[in-house]
Scaffold this motif. Structure first.
Motif, mmCIF file in Angstrom:
data_model
loop_
_atom_site.group_PDB
_atom_site.id
_atom_site.type_symbol
_atom_site.label_atom_id
_atom_site.label_comp_id
_atom_site.label_asym_id
_atom_site.label_seq_id
_atom_site.Cartn_x
_atom_site.Cartn_y
_atom_site.Cartn_z
ATOM 1 N N ALA A 67 10.021 -59.186 70.494
ATOM 2 C CA ALA A 67 11.444 -58.869 70.378
ATOM 3 C C ALA A 67 12.099 -59.907 69.475
ATOM 4 O O ALA A 67 11.736 -61.079 69.500
ATOM 5 N N GLY A 68 13.033 -59.469 68.656
ATOM 6 C CA GLY A 68 13.721 -60.382 67.744
ATOM 7 C C GLY A 68 13.086 -60.488 66.370
ATOM 8 O O GLY A 68 13.646 -61.117 65.476
ATOM 9 N N THR A 69 11.924 -59.866 66.165
ATOM 10 C CA THR A 69 11.274 -59.881 64.847
ATOM 11 C C THR A 69 12.189 -59.181 63.849
ATOM 12 O O THR A 69 12.736 -58.123 64.131
ATOM 13 N N SER A 70 12.371 -59.775 62.678
ATOM 14 C CA SER A 70 13.304 -59.231 61.683
ATOM 15 C C SER A 70 12.777 -57.935 61.069
ATOM 16 O O SER A 70 11.571 -57.666 61.071
ATOM 17 N N THR A 71 13.705 -57.159 60.522
ATOM 18 C CA THR A 71 13.353 -55.906 59.840
ATOM 19 C C THR A 71 12.372 -56.178 58.707
ATOM 20 O O THR A 71 11.388 -55.462 58.541
ATOM 21 N N GLU A 72 12.628 -57.235 57.933
ATOM 22 C CA GLU A 72 11.754 -57.565 56.809
ATOM 23 C C GLU A 72 10.352 -57.932 57.279
ATOM 24 O O GLU A 72 9.357 -57.504 56.689
ATOM 25 N N ASP A 73 10.251 -58.704 58.357
ATOM 26 C CA ASP A 73 8.928 -59.070 58.883
ATOM 27 C C ASP A 73 8.186 -57.838 59.398
ATOM 28 O O ASP A 73 6.970 -57.709 59.210
ATOM 29 N N LEU A 74 8.908 -56.924 60.042
ATOM 30 C CA LEU A 74 8.286 -55.677 60.517
ATOM 31 C C LEU A 74 7.776 -54.856 59.332
ATOM 32 O O LEU A 74 6.670 -54.323 59.366
ATOM 33 N N ARG A 75 8.589 -54.771 58.300
ATOM 34 C CA ARG A 75 8.214 -54.006 57.095
ATOM 35 C C ARG A 75 6.952 -54.601 56.472
ATOM 36 O O ARG A 75 6.012 -53.877 56.128
ATOM 37 N N GLN A 76 6.907 -55.930 56.343
ATOM 38 C CA GLN A 76 5.739 -56.589 55.755
ATOM 39 C C GLN A 76 4.500 -56.376 56.604
ATOM 40 O O GLN A 76 3.412 -56.120 56.070
ATOM 41 N N LEU A 77 4.642 -56.486 57.924
ATOM 42 C CA LEU A 77 3.523 -56.260 58.835
ATOM 43 C C LEU A 77 2.950 -54.851 58.634
ATOM 44 O O LEU A 77 1.740 -54.666 58.493
ATOM 45 N N ALA A 78 3.832 -53.865 58.598
ATOM 46 C CA ALA A 78 3.384 -52.477 58.446
ATOM 47 C C ALA A 78 2.779 -52.220 57.065
ATOM 48 O O ALA A 78 1.782 -51.510 56.949
ATOM 49 N N MET A 79 3.364 -52.802 56.025
ATOM 50 C CA MET A 79 2.834 -52.606 54.669
ATOM 51 C C MET A 79 1.412 -53.150 54.551
ATOM 52 O O MET A 79 0.579 -52.565 53.857
ATOM 53 N N ARG A 80 1.121 -54.248 55.234
ATOM 54 C CA ARG A 80 -0.241 -54.808 55.199
ATOM 55 C C ARG A 80 -1.237 -53.860 55.858
ATOM 56 O O ARG A 80 -2.408 -53.831 55.498
ATOM 57 N N GLU A 81 -0.785 -53.103 56.848
ATOM 58 C CA GLU A 81 -1.668 -52.210 57.602
ATOM 59 C C GLU A 81 -1.751 -50.798 57.006
ATOM 60 O O GLU A 81 -2.650 -50.043 57.345
ATOM 61 N N ALA A 82 -0.798 -50.427 56.175
ATOM 62 C CA ALA A 82 -0.720 -49.051 55.654
ATOM 63 C C ALA A 82 -1.870 -48.762 54.690
ATOM 64 O O ALA A 82 -2.040 -49.472 53.699
ATOM 65 N N PRO A 83 -2.659 -47.710 54.973
ATOM 66 C CA PRO A 83 -3.777 -47.378 54.103
ATOM 67 C C PRO A 83 -3.389 -46.498 52.907
ATOM 68 O O PRO A 83 -4.192 -46.279 52.019
ATOM 69 N N GLY A 84 -2.166 -46.006 52.881
ATOM 70 C CA GLY A 84 -1.765 -45.029 51.875
ATOM 71 C C GLY A 84 -1.567 -45.593 50.482
ATOM 72 O O GLY A 84 -1.249 -46.761 50.293
ATOM 73 N N ASP A 85 -1.760 -44.697 49.494
ATOM 74 C CA ASP A 85 -1.455 -45.007 48.102
ATOM 75 C C ASP A 85 0.040 -44.829 47.863
ATOM 76 O O ASP A 85 0.636 -45.471 47.009
ATOM 77 N N ILE A 86 0.631 -43.907 48.607
ATOM 78 C CA ILE A 86 2.062 -43.621 48.547
ATOM 79 C C ILE A 86 2.623 -43.934 49.928
ATOM 80 O O ILE A 86 2.110 -43.443 50.931
ATOM 81 N N VAL A 87 3.667 -44.756 49.971
ATOM 82 C CA VAL A 87 4.230 -45.183 51.253
ATOM 83 C C VAL A 87 5.708 -44.820 51.315
ATOM 84 O O VAL A 87 6.454 -45.098 50.389
ATOM 85 N N THR A 88 6.101 -44.185 52.410
ATOM 86 C CA THR A 88 7.502 -43.873 52.664
ATOM 87 C C THR A 88 7.961 -44.741 53.827
ATOM 88 O O THR A 88 7.283 -44.832 54.843
ATOM 89 N N LEU A 89 9.127 -45.375 53.659
ATOM 90 C CA LEU A 89 9.694 -46.215 54.712
ATOM 91 C C LEU A 89 10.855 -45.484 55.374
ATOM 92 O O LEU A 89 11.711 -44.937 54.698
#
Length: 108
Positions: A67-89
């Motif tokens: 809890a309290g993790t910033s939006t930017e940190d969440l976005r970066q975490l997910a981008m590292r895990e995303a397998p896609g060539d095209i990513v929608t946020l």
């Protein structure tokens, strides 16, 4: 050599006290038609409608950050895990406690 269809990832970013409507999420997935979409839901803490999201996108990968993790940190975490060539946020919306209860009621 045949062209490979690019992989598509959908990242949902849910900072603390934010939700995304499962119906909105399902609508976004339907927009891709028959194409397979990798869904990642990055949450700060446990979202109030987690059970409804699981029902909507059971194949999603849920990334639960403290809890309290910033939006930017969440976005970066997910981008590292995303397998896609095209990513929608997709970002969740801020809700008050009463709205969160209404969201739970409508999606349960």
């Amino acid at each position: 050599m045949p062209r490979r269809t690019p992989r598509v990832s959908l990242i949902v970013v849910l900072p603390e006290n934010h939700v995304v409507s499962p119906a909105r999420l399902a609508e976004g997935l339907r927009a891709h038609g028959e194409q397979e979409v990798d869904v990642l839901v990055a949450c700060a803490g446990q979202p109030t409608n987690l059970a409804a999201l699981h029902q909507c996108v059971g194949e999603a990968q849920f990334l639960l950050a403290p809890a309290g993790t910033s939006t930017e940190d969440l976005r970066q975490l997910a981008m590292r895990e995303a397998p896609g060539d095209i990513v929608t946020l997709v970002s969740g919306t801020l809700v008050s406690e009463s709205c969160a209860d209404a969201e739970l009621f409508m999606t349960s």
